[in-house]
Motif scaffolding. Structure first.
Motif, PDB file in Angstrom:
ATOM      1  N   TYR A 179       5.427   2.992   0.486  1.00 51.18           N
ATOM      2  CA  TYR A 179       5.917   1.727   1.038  1.00 51.18           C
ATOM      3  C   TYR A 179       5.906   0.670  -0.051  1.00 51.18           C
ATOM      4  O   TYR A 179       4.953   0.574  -0.822  1.00 51.18           O
ATOM      5  CB  TYR A 179       5.035   1.276   2.207  1.00 51.18           C
ATOM      6  CG  TYR A 179       5.586   0.061   2.921  1.00 51.18           C
ATOM      7  CD1 TYR A 179       5.237  -1.235   2.513  1.00 51.18           C
ATOM      8  CD2 TYR A 179       6.470   0.199   3.983  1.00 51.18           C
ATOM      9  CE1 TYR A 179       5.762  -2.336   3.152  1.00 51.18           C
ATOM     10  CE2 TYR A 179       7.001  -0.899   4.622  1.00 51.18           C
ATOM     11  CZ  TYR A 179       6.646  -2.163   4.197  1.00 51.18           C
ATOM     12  OH  TYR A 179       7.182  -3.272   4.836  1.00 51.18           O
ATOM     13  N   GLY A 187       6.851  -3.537  -0.242  1.00 49.67           N
ATOM     14  CA  GLY A 187       7.273  -4.688   0.542  1.00 49.67           C
ATOM     15  C   GLY A 187       6.888  -5.977  -0.137  1.00 49.67           C
ATOM     16  O   GLY A 187       6.411  -5.982  -1.275  1.00 49.67           O
ATOM     17  N   SER A 237       6.572  -8.560   4.879  1.00 47.66           N
ATOM     18  CA  SER A 237       6.460  -7.184   5.381  1.00 47.66           C
ATOM     19  C   SER A 237       5.329  -6.945   6.366  1.00 47.66           C
ATOM     20  O   SER A 237       5.158  -5.833   6.848  1.00 47.66           O
ATOM     21  CB  SER A 237       6.268  -6.221   4.201  1.00 47.66           C
ATOM     22  OG  SER A 237       7.345  -6.308   3.305  1.00 47.66           O
ATOM     23  N   ASP A 284       6.067  -5.278   9.597  1.00 49.42           N
ATOM     24  CA  ASP A 284       6.899  -4.081   9.522  1.00 49.42           C
ATOM     25  C   ASP A 284       6.092  -2.867   9.980  1.00 49.42           C
ATOM     26  O   ASP A 284       5.064  -2.546   9.376  1.00 49.42           O
ATOM     27  CB  ASP A 284       7.377  -3.892   8.070  1.00 49.42           C
ATOM     28  CG  ASP A 284       8.354  -2.759   7.908  1.00 49.42           C
ATOM     29  OD1 ASP A 284       8.896  -2.609   6.799  1.00 49.42           O
ATOM     30  OD2 ASP A 284       8.567  -1.998   8.884  1.00 49.42           O
ATOM     31  N   LEU A 321       4.838  -0.195   7.423  1.00 51.95           N
ATOM     32  CA  LEU A 321       3.645  -0.461   6.609  1.00 51.95           C
ATOM     33  C   LEU A 321       2.418   0.185   7.250  1.00 51.95           C
ATOM     34  O   LEU A 321       1.562   0.747   6.586  1.00 51.95           O
ATOM     35  CB  LEU A 321       3.457  -1.973   6.463  1.00 51.95           C
ATOM     36  CG  LEU A 321       2.152  -2.489   5.853  1.00 51.95           C
ATOM     37  CD1 LEU A 321       1.965  -1.987   4.433  1.00 51.95           C
ATOM     38  CD2 LEU A 321       2.132  -4.018   5.858  1.00 51.95           C
TER      39      LEU A 321
END
Lengths: 260, 275
Positions: free
Chosen positions: B222, B224, B228, B231, B234
């Motif tokens: 991941y 970001g 983020s 999200d 994540l």
């Protein structure tokens, strides 16, 4: 009398007073948490007889002194953050821990197999301790401490290293095996798994009480520099808006009350 | 300052039966003058590789003009003069008996100009919230978090360009964590440092870091930025902060609360929603 009783405990490093007239009672079967910015580890070291202060410590009714502290150490295990391991391999650390368990061989085998399966660490046995991740090392410390089958398990800011699931597993194991947890912590979310809270400030206990009722003294806890556990904080703040009525320790019940 | 990974791999017990792949052919370039958070399974490894405390199994780490490979000869002090690793194992990191000696050691080791030592020591302690009364204290008498601050002061005293915080925030109270974040932001914004934070405390990084990177089973799973933290992807690999968990739960019941980072804003939103 079962439990740990601390009476009038005082300790200074040179001229620096760290603990001032501490009085505590830790009932067997009732896990506690201790928060505060200074003195927590010192308190554990005094309990462990690594440091000597003034005052008295009783374990299951026996007053700790120079002659009996080794005998009394079988009742408790204390895990410090910076403890070093003695052996090269995980399996050897486990063996040493098991040797400190005073049960018979069959019981030792049973507890070993149950513990390794419960915490899912069989795959680590052949590894070198130095190769473990930080979390794996802390888990190994916990498992070794549990294998000694103590009555009290004190963890010095260790529980916050684990995720919710692993933390719950530790509490479950301890409850099922009659082990009382002493959770010394800087992370308030871990406090929710215990039943009683002590707050240290400038060497004294300034607040103590049953969880969650002790959180009614939220102003003191915030003054110490801590946030309340999230759901408790939300319960209290939403209570000020008259949107909830009471403490909650899970989001589901809180939400049901808010949007009833 | 440039720090980048080029096809970097790291295996524990390399070649043996219980080999573990901790990093698998990773390539990444850290942004300058930013705060990058690394979470997941890597622990202290990233920091230790960057300061050449450990060497890669394969690939290269580039720290400015210095290339760190499996077994090439490098000037480690040149790296460590510019990149400070603030570890969380205090007993290993703070080695001298007195606070003054700890800071003096690093100042003398890495500072070219030696004339303003006393001033720099005092300033470094002040930055981490310790006054001059701590200068001649014995380290063993200090609390765990005071020792951590001494460790950080010892890194700041020689003004490195990059600071790597390895789970530094653990053990501090919430107020102290807030102060640490302010300090880190200051180091980035005022002193133009590059900051790398290795931590699984996503709440600590929320609304604060510029980039977040998650490493799982050796791969970057991941990438970001500051937007983020709500999200779902994540949280396939790291634990969700309580506020995020709560808002997602409430919204799953159809309530439509915006993604907040602050409890006070969330409370107002709930009040508006119920009212």
């Amino acid at each position: 009398m079962k439990g740990i009783i601390i009476k009038n405990l005082k300790f200074s490093y040179g001229n620096s007073l760290v603990l001032n007239d501490i009085n505590m009672e830790i009932e067997e079967g009732k896990s506690i948490s201790i928060i505060g910015t200074k003195g927590k580890t010192t308190l554990l070291k005094l309990l462990d007889f690594k440091l000597r202060g003034t005052g008295e410590i009783f374990i299951n009714g026996i007053k700790m002194d120079n002659d009996n502290f080794r005998m009394l150490s079988k009742y408790y295990s204390i895990i410090y953050k910076d403890d070093n391991f003695k052996e090269k391999y995980v399996k050897d650390e486990i063996i040493i821990a098991l040797e400190m368990n005073s049960s018979n061989m069959d019981s030792k085998d049973t507890i070993l197999n149950k513990c390794l399966a419960f915490f899912n660490i069989k795959s680590l046995l052949s590894l070198e301790v130095a190769r473990l991740s930080r979390i794996e090392k802390y888990l190994l410390k916990v498992v070794c401490a549990l294998l000694k089958n103590p009555k009290y398990l004190a963890l010095d800011d260790i529980l916050c290293e684990f995720d919710d699931k692993l933390r719950k597993n530790i509490f479950t194991w301890c409850k099922e095996n009659g082990i009382t947890i002493i959770n010394v912590t800087s992370e308030m979310e871990t406090v929710m798994d215990t039943q009683f809270l002590y707050c240290l400030y400038k060497g004294s206990i300034i607040l103590s009480g049953e969880i969650p009722y002790v959180f009614e003294e939220e102003k003191i806890i915030r003054r110490l520099g801590y946030k309340l556990p999230f759901i408790v904080d939300m319960s209290i703040q939403l209570g000020c808006y008259d949107l909830v009525h009471g403490f909650y320790n899970n989001k589901e019940d809180l939400v049901k009350d808010v949007w009833k | 300052m440039e720090i980048s990974f080029i096809n970097l791999s790291y295996m524990q017990n390399n070649g043996l039966k219980n080999e573990r792949v901790l990093l698998n052919n990773i390539s990444y370039k850290f942004d300058s003058n930013s705060i990058t958070m690394i979470s997941g399974e890597v622990d202290s490894l990233i920091g230790k590789l960057i300061v050449a405390n450990k060497r890669p199994s394969k690939g290269t780490i580039k720290v400015n003009n210095i290339l760190i490979k499996k077994s090439n000869s490098i000037n480690v002090d040149e790296i460590r003069k510019n990149v400070a690793f603030v570890g969380h194992t205090i007993n290993k990191n703070v080695k001298r008996k007195y606070v003054y000696d700890e800071l003096k050691y690093y100042y003398e080791k890495y500072c070219k100009k030696q004339d303003s030592r006393e001033k720099r020591i005092s300033e470094a302690l002040k930055i981490v919230g310790l006054d001059d009364n701590y200068i001649y204290r014995a380290v063993e008498e200090l609390s765990y978090t005071e020792r951590k601050r001494v460790n950080l002061a010892a890194m700041l005293v020689y003004n490195p360009k990059v600071l790597i915080f390895d789970n530094y925030e653990l053990g501090f109270s919430d107020r102290e964590k807030k102060n640490i974040k302010k300090l880190i932001l200051n180091l980035k914004n005022k002193y133009k440092k590059d900051i790398i934070i290795s931590s699984n405390d996503i709440e600590f990084g929320m609304n604060f870091v510029d980039k977040i990177l998650v490493i799982n089973k050796g791969e970057i799973v991941y990438q970001g930025d500051n937007s983020s933290f709500y999200d779902d992807k994540l949280y396939e690999f790291v634990s969700m902060p309580k506020i995020v968990e709560f808002i997602k739960y409430v919204n799953s019941l159809g309530k439509d609360i915006l993604p907040y980072y602050d409890n006070k804003e969330l409370l107002k939103a709930i009040y508006r929603s119920v009212g």
